[in-house]
Each structure stands twice: as C-alpha cells, then as structure tokens.
Write a protein that holds these residues in place. Structure first.
Motif, short mmCIF file in Angstrom:
data_model
loop_
_atom_site.label_atom_id
_atom_site.label_comp_id
_atom_site.label_asym_id
_atom_site.label_seq_id
_atom_site.Cartn_x
_atom_site.Cartn_y
_atom_site.Cartn_z
N PHE A 1 33.32 14.42 -8.57
CA PHE A 1 33.26 15.90 -8.18
C PHE A 1 32.67 16.76 -9.40
O PHE A 1 32.00 17.62 -9.20
CB PHE A 1 34.80 16.49 -7.40
N ASP B 1 29.33 19.04 -9.36
CA ASP B 1 29.20 20.49 -9.61
C ASP B 1 28.42 20.74 -10.60
O ASP B 1 27.83 21.79 -10.68
CB ASP B 1 30.98 21.00 -10.16
N LEU C 1 31.95 24.07 -7.09
CA LEU C 1 32.02 24.15 -5.70
C LEU C 1 33.19 23.30 -5.16
O LEU C 1 33.86 23.53 -4.13
CB LEU C 1 30.85 23.63 -5.30
N LEU C 2 33.50 22.08 -5.80
CA LEU C 2 34.20 21.34 -5.07
C LEU C 2 35.71 20.99 -6.25
O LEU C 2 36.84 21.06 -5.58
CB LEU C 2 33.68 19.69 -5.24
N SER C 3 35.34 21.12 -7.38
CA SER C 3 36.68 20.91 -8.30
C SER C 3 37.88 21.89 -8.15
O SER C 3 37.43 23.01 -8.21
CB SER C 3 36.19 20.99 -9.64
N THR D 1 39.49 22.64 -5.42
CA THR D 1 39.52 23.26 -4.28
C THR D 1 40.53 22.35 -3.42
O THR D 1 40.76 21.37 -3.70
CB THR D 1 38.34 23.22 -3.43
N PHE E 1 39.69 21.26 -0.48
CA PHE E 1 38.89 20.19 -0.04
C PHE E 1 38.93 19.00 -0.80
O PHE E 1 38.95 17.82 -0.18
CB PHE E 1 37.39 20.74 -0.05
N ALA E 2 39.04 19.11 -2.30
CA ALA E 2 39.09 17.65 -3.21
C ALA E 2 40.42 17.42 -2.87
O ALA E 2 40.41 16.04 -2.64
CB ALA E 2 38.89 18.19 -4.30
N PHE F 1 40.36 15.55 0.49
CA PHE F 1 39.57 14.31 0.43
C PHE F 1 40.30 13.33 -0.27
O PHE F 1 40.41 11.96 0.16
CB PHE F 1 38.38 14.72 -0.53
N ILE G 1 34.56 17.43 6.54
CA ILE G 1 34.30 18.70 6.09
C ILE G 1 34.80 19.73 6.75
O ILE G 1 35.59 20.70 6.03
CB ILE G 1 32.88 18.97 5.79
N GLU H 1 35.45 19.72 -15.52
CA GLU H 1 34.82 20.83 -15.04
C GLU H 1 33.98 21.42 -15.86
O GLU H 1 33.19 22.26 -15.43
CB GLU H 1 35.99 21.76 -14.84
#
Lengths: 285, 530, 343
Positions: free
Chosen positions: B374, B378, B396-398, B400, B402-403, B406, C7, C73
């Motif tokens: 992820f 990103d 965008l993903l890290s 969140t 959503f991560a 998932f 999603i 990150e």
C-alpha cells in the motif's frame, strides 16, 4: 430389417458391418417416414474420467426423434449415467457432439452450460430441494414466467402427476413414489426439449414399479415430451421405450425397437441380457 | 480476487526468498530455533487435540442426545470463543497469583493462612495448551455440531442395522461423515494457536510467532522475521495438505437429497445424563464463566477510574468494524468456495488454499504485507501525479480504514472459507445440478439453492469472523487511522502494560458485544429446527 | 464484482466509522505515533490542546510497527512525532532517516544531555530505572551490590526476571556490554540465567509478586511497576508491596541502569513548529509532574521533583552512559540472550 439404427463403434462415421439397421435420422420410430427433425442428436460422444482409464463412454452415436421415448439400458458401469450427464451438460465430453433441437450444445468448440440446454434431468435420488415446498420445487425452473402463469403451470403439472393438494408439503413429508412424481413434474414444468431420467425406478418395489413405469411413460407421452430413460432392468426398457439402446462398457451395441431387439439380438451379450436364446449376429468388440 | 487477498502472503514469500538476513538467520538456527519448533508443535498439537475432544464430544451430545440443560448448552457452548486468548491467559494468571481472589479468599477465611503468599506455577506451556483449547474449542464445536445435525438418520440407521450400536456408529459413521467440518474446526484452532502472540509472550513460551516479533523488534531484522513467517506458512500448508490427502477422494456429501430425516435425539437418564451435563458444563465453566467472573470482579474494582463516555465510541468502532468485516469475509468466502465447486479443478482450489494461509500468519506480519504494497502504491501514485499534474495525492490507502478492512479480509476470509467449504462438501451436488438443468445459471443457483441450504453455516461463519475481529489486535494496532481505538486495542494495551485489572472492563465489553450474534444464532437454530 | 463490492464496503466503512482521517497539513494539529498508551498521556495531550488550541491526533502501537509504518508512508507520512518507550528505538528511527534534528533552547535546558540525542534527533521525556526489588527478610543487608554480582552462584535459585524478549532486559544487557564488553556480558547473562528461580514468564509485576510468594528473593524490575503496586487501589497489593524494598545497583560505580521514554520529530513532518511546541510542553515542569505522579516515572527535567512514592526510595545515582549506545547494542544484547539460553 427395418428400423432406423445409428450404431458406430469408436471412430465417428465408421459403420460396422453387422448392424441391425440402416443409418438414417429422418424417420419416426414406428417406421413411418417423417420430416420431423431429431430432438436429440449425439455423435461420437466420448468421456474418460481419468487419464489412462478405459473411457466411460466411447464414441456413442444415436438420435432421438421428437416425441420419442428412448430407453438406454445396460449393466452398472456401462456408461448410461455418464451419457445423461454429458447430454445435460453436467460433465464435459472429451470428444463428440450433442445437438438438441438442431442446436449444437457441445462439440470441440462449444460448451453450452446446462442452464441453456433445455435438457431436464430427473435424478435417481430425485434431488428435490429440501428447503422448498412441493409447489416451489415444481415452479423452480419457471422463473421467467409471470406470477399467475407460473402458478397455473405448477397447478397443471401437479394435476398431471396427481399431486394436487400437496402444494405446501415439504419433500421429506412425501412418500418415495410421491417424491418421484414431484421430481417428474419439476422436470416437465419448463417444457424441456428433452427429458432425461436417471434410473427412475431403481428405488421402487416390483409391484409398484410395474404400475408406475406405465404411468410415468403415459404422462410423458401425454405431454409429447422427448425422453431418454436410463434403466438397468431389461423389462423396464422393453416396457417403456419406443426404442432401446443397449450400452456395454461405454459402447453402444444395439439400437432398435423392442421387437427387433427381442427378435434379433445382436450378439450373445444382448441376447443374454434380454433373456432370449437366439443369436442372429455376432459383433466383435 | 483470491490473488488480491494473497498479496500480503506473496509479499512474505518474496521477502523470504530475497531476504538478506543471513547472519541473524544463522544465529537463530543455532540457538533458539529448536525450541521455537518444539513449543509451536506442542502448542498446536496439544491445543488442537484437546479442542477436538472437547468440541466433538460436546457437539455430539448436544446434537444427538437429550439431557438436562441441553437447550442451554446448545448456544452457550459457543461463548468461550468471545474470550480473547490473551485475556484468558492474563485472567487465569491474575486469578491464581498472590493477590488474586483465590489466595485472597483463602487468607481471609483461614486465619492461619492470613500471611501466606503462594506462587502457583500457572505460566507454563501445559497451562497454555489448556487455555487455548478452552477458548478455541468452539470452532470445532460449532462446525461439527452443524455437521452432526445435518447428517441424515439413514446413514446411522444403516450402521445400526449392520450391527454397529451407539459408540460404534459414532466412530464408524457419524465421525467420518463429519470429518471435513471437524478438520476445518481443528485447522482453525491450530492456526489461531500458531499465530498467537499476546498469550504466549506473557507466559514466556517461545514460538515461531514470538520469534518473528523478536527478530523484527529486538533484532531489528524484518527480513529474518519474514523468513520465520514463511516457515510458519509452509508448516501450515503441510498440515492442511496432510489433512486433505488423508481424506482423499472420499465423498461425504449426503447422497440422499430428499430422503433426509433429521436425527432423533436419544434421551439420557441417570448418571449418563449427568455425565453428559458435566462434559458440556466443564468447558463452559473454565472457558467462559470463570474468566468472566474474574473480569467482572476487576471491573467492579476499577470501573470508576476507566469507564467514561469514550466507551460508547469504542463499542461503535469495534461493532462497526466487526460487522463490516464479517459480511465482507463471508461474501468473499462464498464466492471463492462456489467458484471452486464450479471449477472442480485445481486453480481455484489452490487459490483458496492461499487465502486460508492468511489465517495462519501472525497479524503483525500481515500488517507488514499490507503496509509495504500500500505504501508503494501511495508513493507511486503520488510521484506520478506530481510528475504529470504537479499535485501531491498524499496517502490514499495507508492509514485508512480501507487498509484495515482489507487486512481483516486477508486474515479472516479463511475463517469463513473453511466452514463454508465443509458445508458445501456436505451438501449434495445433485441439488446444484438439478437447479442448473432447470435453467438457473451458477449465481442464481448459489442464491436459490446453496444459500438457503447453507444458511446456518453462513451465519456461523459470519459470527466466527465477527467475534474474531472484535478480539483482533495486531492489525488494528498497526493499521488504524489516528485517534481510532477499539475495545480490543484498549484492553490489550492496558493488559500488556500490566494493568490487567484496568483492562478488564474493555475485555468484558468485547465479550458482551460478542454475545449478541451468538444469541442471534440460538434463535436461528431454534427456527431452523421447526 | 466482489472487488467493487469490497471497495464499496470499505469506503462506506471509512465514511461511517472514520471521519477521523490523518489530519493533513494545517497549523492547528500535531500528529503523534506513540508507543505509550497511558492514561497520563491522554491527559497531557488534552492539556496541551487546552493551552495552545493545537489538536493532538494519536495512533498508538509498538514502536517497531510504527517505524515500519513511517518507512512505508515515506515523505507523505502524516506523523509529526514518534514517541517510544526506549532510547534504542529512537536511535533506530534516527539511523533509518525517519527523524530530523531539532534545535530548541527550551528542550536543551529542560533535558540533561545524557537523556537526549547529541544532534537533537530525539529527546527523553521520562526516565525509568531498572532496579532490584527484594524481600528484606531473606536478603541480608550488604548482600546486594551490583548488576554484575547477580551472576554470582550465591544467587542460585533466588533471582526472578521476565523473558529476554522484553526491551527493558535488552537495554539492561546493552548497558552491561557498554560497561564491560561483550564477553563479560555474555558470562553475566549465562550466570543470571543459571541463577533464575524459575523460567522467565510474565511481566515485571509478576516477578515482584513472585518474590512476595517466596519463589525467589530478588526481582529485576522497572521502578514504576513497583510504584504501581505500592499505590494500588487494592489493599492486598499494597500489603504485598510494603513487605518488599527497592535496591538501586552499582551506586558505588557507574550507577543504576536508566532508560528513557522519548520522542523525536519525523523527517516527513508538516507541522514542525507544532511538534516542537508539543515536545517543549511535555518537557515542561507541569507535564513532567504529571508524568511522574500519574505514571510513577522519573522526570527528566531536573527542576521537577519525582512523585512522593519515588522520593521515598531516596536519591540514586544513574548510569550516565549516552542512551544512543543502548540502541546500537540492542541487537548484540538479544543475540547474547539467545546464546545464554535466557528465554
């Protein structure tokens, strides 16, 4: 020898010397020439379950006329059930073609999934949906119909099999014979191009069977449905079939009307199977 | 789809192959590896076997016999599942330690003991085996009970007529028929045990998983950690493959789609009834009632200090995440299993094995397997956007939800997949075929035939995922967004900080929230029976 | 299809549950990755917001997980501050380029040089001493002297310690490596492992309780665990703790082993000014007092008196080894533990 018999052994198109009939598809089972197309055409159908094994079905050719009842008879392991499953689309053939009502549903390139074949199968164990009532079981394949139409068709079918009044029962609340009739009604309801029945009488006692097989055959004839019965009892085969196909070790050894089979069994195997002594022809296997 | 879920496993596998931690690796192999291996095997085999015995015995009794309390046991036997293993471990240690209620009561009641402090050696691998079995046996219980209930009486009656009475019929017919379900349950127990970190590290039992953390955290060598994780994956694969190959091509589905008559319960009397009661009550007592009572005691003592309005937020977070994850995992598992059934080939089945692996890997390693790709996505998207559009897309993903969701899907789809596979295997294939012949395409067949017939299994699978996510620690800890706490993270962080009493209330709420779906299951079963 | 659904569900979840994404740039926030999960910290962050109007967003997890997260990150990481519970991890973060050097007169005057990075990459916020808790009825006065002495056979079957997986034991061994060299440290670890009264299990608190139960005579523990028992709301725990005493080792030599819980500003920080303000606040007298009183840690700020319980144990001499060394020697320490068979 009259009667229309397609018999081939192994190689598509190869016609053995000693057959009991001539090739030809465009004639009705009762000998009258007719223009009706075959409801089901099977050409060189072959299936091997495991590599290296003897094929379960080995190059079978046959046609079933519109409205005809064909019985497919043979001992256990002769490939009868495999034949049904291939025609229904529940298994994939290794070679050969299946044509239903002029539409090729299976050949080298095509594989039409079972839901689009128009072939209904009555399972040996009936395979009624245990979570649905009789009514819903019969109506299962009628989703495309409107509500009222569907109800009407279900009623019609239940009337046909004599189970009016049983709409709300669940399968486990029915006797074996009743379950079978539900299975039959369910399979007939969507007006299949061809009805396939897998050993429908194997679970019944003798007395009941004699009565029931006539009943079932009459029902099917009444709806004008083309049907292939798989049976292992030669009496059943003779009693129901317009024509009889005899399978042995995955190969078709004889195809003909009951009379023909009894009068001129092709080889000692067929003769022995139907319990007639006289041997007319000898076939090499 | 299976591929997406397998990404973290692939990251681990690739990481292990390309890893450069040779030095650390040699060190581990020469010093601690034998002990890791020994302890992991002892824990997995011991807990698996014990959970098997408890789970199958209680399921068999509840499904086929009638005795006092049966109705109650039917659902309450699932309850220990809602107790996180590390909480049970802390609780038993705390209960029996010198200031725990046992010794406290003894001191208060017996004057001569008033100054006696005894160390009860709770923190041993043997205790660990028992504790794991006590809180994890419900996996086996749930699945094997469903299997026993689903078995047709015909098979058992056949056994009786062939001269195999009660016990013999159980061993020779009922048990083999329920085998896929039991195997699925035991595999889940074994995998939970193998990836546990909280409980074993507290009890000082070193396993592959503690080794993974040691290599990563203390030695600062993520590569070596990933290698250990890869070994663990191979280990689990071997166990799964062994089970499968031994089961072979035997089919255990109900051959009679319609001749199905449910089992008649046999009424037990006298000592037999009480023995049955004891067999069912013991796991409930030790796996649930005692730990909960202890947590309640602690909660009463500390509630004033720790409970406040923020609790509602914690409950909402935990409940919401668990619900979403449960629905998602069951939906994914259903599609995967059904695809496998349609395919009848090896590709989908192999993919499904890969998904199951997710369950065996310690959560923290999955977290790495998610953070790495992820983070890469990103950074790549960001670089691309900056190069072409001149704007930074940031992350965008890290970090969140959503991560996080998932990650739950990666980890817990297996929890839904295993029971569903077992359920499908029991279900007669002819029913599917019949539906197909009646003109219903695969998805419609799934919807109209398989789903209603597997309703119980589906609900059971959803509950398993729900309860698991309620308890989940490592993924939530390392993937969650800012200021996002769940009951489990709260309980765990207090517990590892040795504030066990303070963590009790959060643990209690986890258990309470976990109860809701379990009670729902009871009602569902009651209806299904009619 | 399933993918889309996933999603969709994920997004829905994010909307429903979240609403608390990473607080991005802007001057009113500071984002913290912390390994500390104490009530005291929550209290301090709230107080900081009250004083400055700067909102504090927190993710707590183990330092190693947070470091992995920071690494992946990259420059977009929302984190401004990394807080750990040992200097070793701060050192590791610095080595990986995750922290940036900070100049702050306030920090430099509030925090003695031993407890911060010489180049300003990180700053200690609280101190914890690793000491010996003993039962005075079974340990004769004068019997206790140094950490080194615990390897002496006279302690056979008398010592209690948690597992070597814990960072506090690792940094203690690292300090012994720094003082005596690797070989001596390994001999020491073997000696202590042989003297243990039982295989290592449980936390520091469990070791203290085991001394009270007579399993062994001395326990190696951090100070605040003992402090918590002494100030427990449970009278039984207090009664138990009151029978025991604290010993600060190596008072005649380099001093007792001390580690810090500390913080650094991340390289990716977008709120550097706010981050520095938060660190300055945490080093302030007010915050240091709260650290000590609520969490029973020793303040780093010499102007602040420790909590009363801590004062009762008396002043002690602390090892002046620069804590960055502990980070450098951490892996060596773990390897020694493994070889010495100290689980």
């Amino acid at each position: 020898m009259s009667g229309e018999v397609d018999v081939a052994f192994g190689r598509p198109g190869a016609v053995p010397a000693e057959t009991t009939g001539t090739l030809g598809a465009a004639a009705s089972p009762d000998g009258h020439a007719a223009a009706r197309p075959a409801a089901l055409e099977v050409r060189g159908l072959t299936k091997r379950y495991r590599r290296g094994d003897r094929p379960a079905l080995d190059g079978v050719w046959l046609d079933v006329e519109d409205g005809e009842i064909l019985t497919l008879v043979g001992e256990s392991g002769s490939g009868k059930t495999t034949f049904l499953r291939l025609v229904a689309g529940l298994e994939r053939a290794d070679a050969g073609e299946v044509v239903i009502r002029g539409r090729t549903v299976c050949d080298e390139r095509t594989f039409t999934p079972p839901e689009h074949r128009g072939a209904s199968l009555v399972f040996q164990d009936y395979a009624l949906f245990p979570h649905l009532t009789v009514e819903r079981n019969v109506g299962f394949g009628l989703r495309r119909l409107g509500r009222a139409e569907r109800a009407e068709r279900v009623r019609e079918m239940l009337e046909l099999v004599g189970l009016l009044g049983f709409e709300r029962r669940y399968p486990h609340e029915l006797s074996g014979g009743q379950q079978q009739r539900v299975a039959l009604a369910r399979a007939l309801a969507p007006r299949p191009a061809v009805l396939l029945l897998d050993e429908p009488f194997s679970n019944l006692d003798r007395a009941l069977k004699a009565r029931l097989r006539q009943e079932v055959a009459a029902l099917i004839r009444a709806t004008g449905t083309t049907a292939v019965f798989v049976v292992h009892d030669p009496d059943d085969a003779l009693a129901i079939g317009d024509r009889i196909a005899v399978l042995r070790d995955g190969r078709l050894v004889q195809l003909g009307k009951p009379r023909e089979i009894l009068d001129s069994p092709c080889g000692p195997y067929v003769a022995g199977f139907f319990g007639v002594g006289e041997v007319v022809g000898e076939v090499e296997f | 789809m299976a591929l997406a879920l397998s990404v973290p496993m692939l990251v681990v596998a690739v990481g292990a192959l390309g890893a450069d931690g040779r030095e650390v690796w040699a060190h581990l192999a020469s010093t601690v590896m034998p002990e890791y291996l020994r302890n992991s095997v002892v824990l997995a085999a011991g807990s698996g076997a014990l959970a098997l015995v408890i789970g199958v015995a209680s399921a068999w009794l509840v499904a086929t016999r009638d005795f006092p309390g049966r109705r109650l046991f039917e659902w309450s036997l699932v309850l220990p599942l809602s107790v996180p293993a590390y909480i049970a471990a802390y609780t038993y240690a705390g209960m029996l330690d010198v200031t725990g209620p046992v010794q406290r009561t003894a001191r208060a009641l017996v004057p001569s003991l008033s100054d006696t402090f005894v160390a009860i050696p709770v923190m041993r691998i043997e205790t660990m085996v028992v504790i794991f079995a006590l809180v994890l046996y419900p996996y086996v219980y749930l699945l094997s009970r469903a299997a026993f209930l689903g078995q047709s009486r015909t098979a058992l009656e056949a056994a009786w007529t062939l001269g195999h009475g009660g016990a013999s019929a159980f061993w020779r017919v009922a048990l083999p028929l329920a085998r896929p379900a039991i195997a699925a349950g035991v595999s889940m127990v074994v995998m939970e045990v193998l990836n546990d970190y909280g409980a074993v590290s507290y009890y000082g039992v070193t396993t592959f998983t503690t080794g993974i953390f040691r290599s990563w955290h203390a030695l600062g060598d993520l590569d070596a950690a990933i290698r250990l994780a890869a070994i663990l994956m191979v280990f689990v694969l071997a166990v799964l493959a062994l089970e499968r190959s031994q089961r072979g091509r035997r089919r255990v589905d109900d051959t009679r789609g319609t001749g199905h008559r449910p089992l008649l319960r046999q009424r037990l009397r006298g000592w037999r009834a009480w023995a049955a009661f004891a067999v069912c009550f013991a796991p409930l007592l030790f796996g649930f009632l005692i730990p909960v009572a202890q947590l309640a005691l602690w909660t009463v003592r500390t509630a004033g200090d720790v409970v406040d309005a923020s609790y509602l937020r914690l409950v909402a977070n935990s409940f919401g995440l668990a619900t979403v994850a449960a629905l998602l995992c069951v939906a994914l598992a259903l599609l995967l299993v059904y695809a496998g059934r349609l395919d009848r080939g090896r590709t989908v089945s192999a993919a499904n094995r890969a998904v199951v692996l997710g369950y065996s890997i310690p959560g923290a390693v999955i977290a790495v397997g998610i953070i790495v790709p992820f983070g890469w996505i990103d950074r790549t998207v960001d670089a691309f956007a900056e190069a072409t559009l001149g704007v930074s897309t940031g992350l965008l993903l890290s970090g969140t939800l959503f991560a996080l969701v998932f990650a739950y899907a990666v980890r817990y789809t297996a929890v839904a997949l295993l029971p569903l596979e077992a359920g499908f295997e029991r279900q007669c294939r002819n029913l599917d075929d019949a539906s197909r012949c009646l003109g219903e395409p695969p998805l419609a067949t799934l919807w109209r035939v398989a789903l209603p017939l597997l309703r119980r299994t589906l609900v059971a699978a959803a509950i398993l995922v729900f309860v698991d996510v309620m308890k989940e620690i490592p993924l939530t800890l390392s993937l969650r967004p800012f200021n996002f706490d769940t009951l489990a993270t709260r309980a765990y962080q207090l517990a590892v900080d040795e504030q066990v009493a303070e963590s009790a209330n959060a643990a209690l709420v986890i258990i309470a929230v976990g109860l809701l779906p379990v009670l729902g299951l009871d009602r569902l079963l009651a209806r299904g029976r009619g | 299809m399933a993918r889309n659904r996933r999603i969709a569900i994920g997004l829905a979840a994010a909307v429903v549950l979240g609403g608390c994404g990473a607080g991005g740039a802007g001057d009113a926030v500071v984002n913290v990755y912390s390994h500390r999960h104490y009530e005291a910290d929550q209290q301090l962050f709230a107080r900081f917001t009250e004083l400055t109007g700067i909102r504090v967003n927190v993710v707590t997890a183990s330092a190693d997980e947070l470091i992995t997260r920071l690494e992946n990150e990259g420059k977009n990481s929302p984190a401004d501050i990394l807080i750990t519970v040992d200097a070793g991890r701060l050192h590791r973060a610095k080595e990986k380029g995750l922290l940036q050097p900070i100049r702050s007169e306030v920090l430099e005057t509030s925090i003695p040089a031993t407890y911060r990075d010489p180049e300003g990459y990180w700053f200690g916020l609280t101190r914890r001493a690793r000491v010996v808790i003993y039962d005075p009825t079974r340990v004769k006065p004068g019997e206790l002297s140094t950490y080194e002495d615990l390897a002496d056979p006279k302690w056979k079957g008398r010592i209690l310690s948690r597992s070597s997986g814990n960072v506090y034991n690792q940094s203690l061994l690292a300090s012994l490596i720094a003082a005596n060299g690797e070989e001596a440290a390994e001999r020491w670890a073997r000696g202590v492992a042989a003297n243990l009264a039982r295989p290592p299990a449980g936390g520091d608190t469990d070791q203290i309780k085991a001394v009270a139960a007579g399993v062994g005579d001395v326990a190696i523990s951090n100070t605040y665990y003992f402090g918590r028992l002494l100030s427990s709301s449970d009278p039984e725990e207090r009664r138990l703790a009151e029978r025991l005493a604290v010993f600060f080792p190596n008072q005649d030599g380099r001093g007792a082993h001390v580690n810090v819980s500390g913080a650094g500003v991340t390289t990716s920080s977008k709120n550097v000014a706010n981050a520095i303000r938060l660190l300055e606040f945490l080093a302030s007298e007010e915050a240091q007092r709260i650290f000590s009183e609520a969490n029973l840690e020793y303040p780093v700020n010499p102007r602040v008196e420790p909590a009363e319980i801590l004062q009762a144990w008396g002043e002690f001499k602390a090892d002046t080894l620069n804590l960055a060394r502990l980070g450098e020697l951490n892996a060596a320490a773990v390897a020694i533990f493994d070889r010495a068979g100290w689980r």
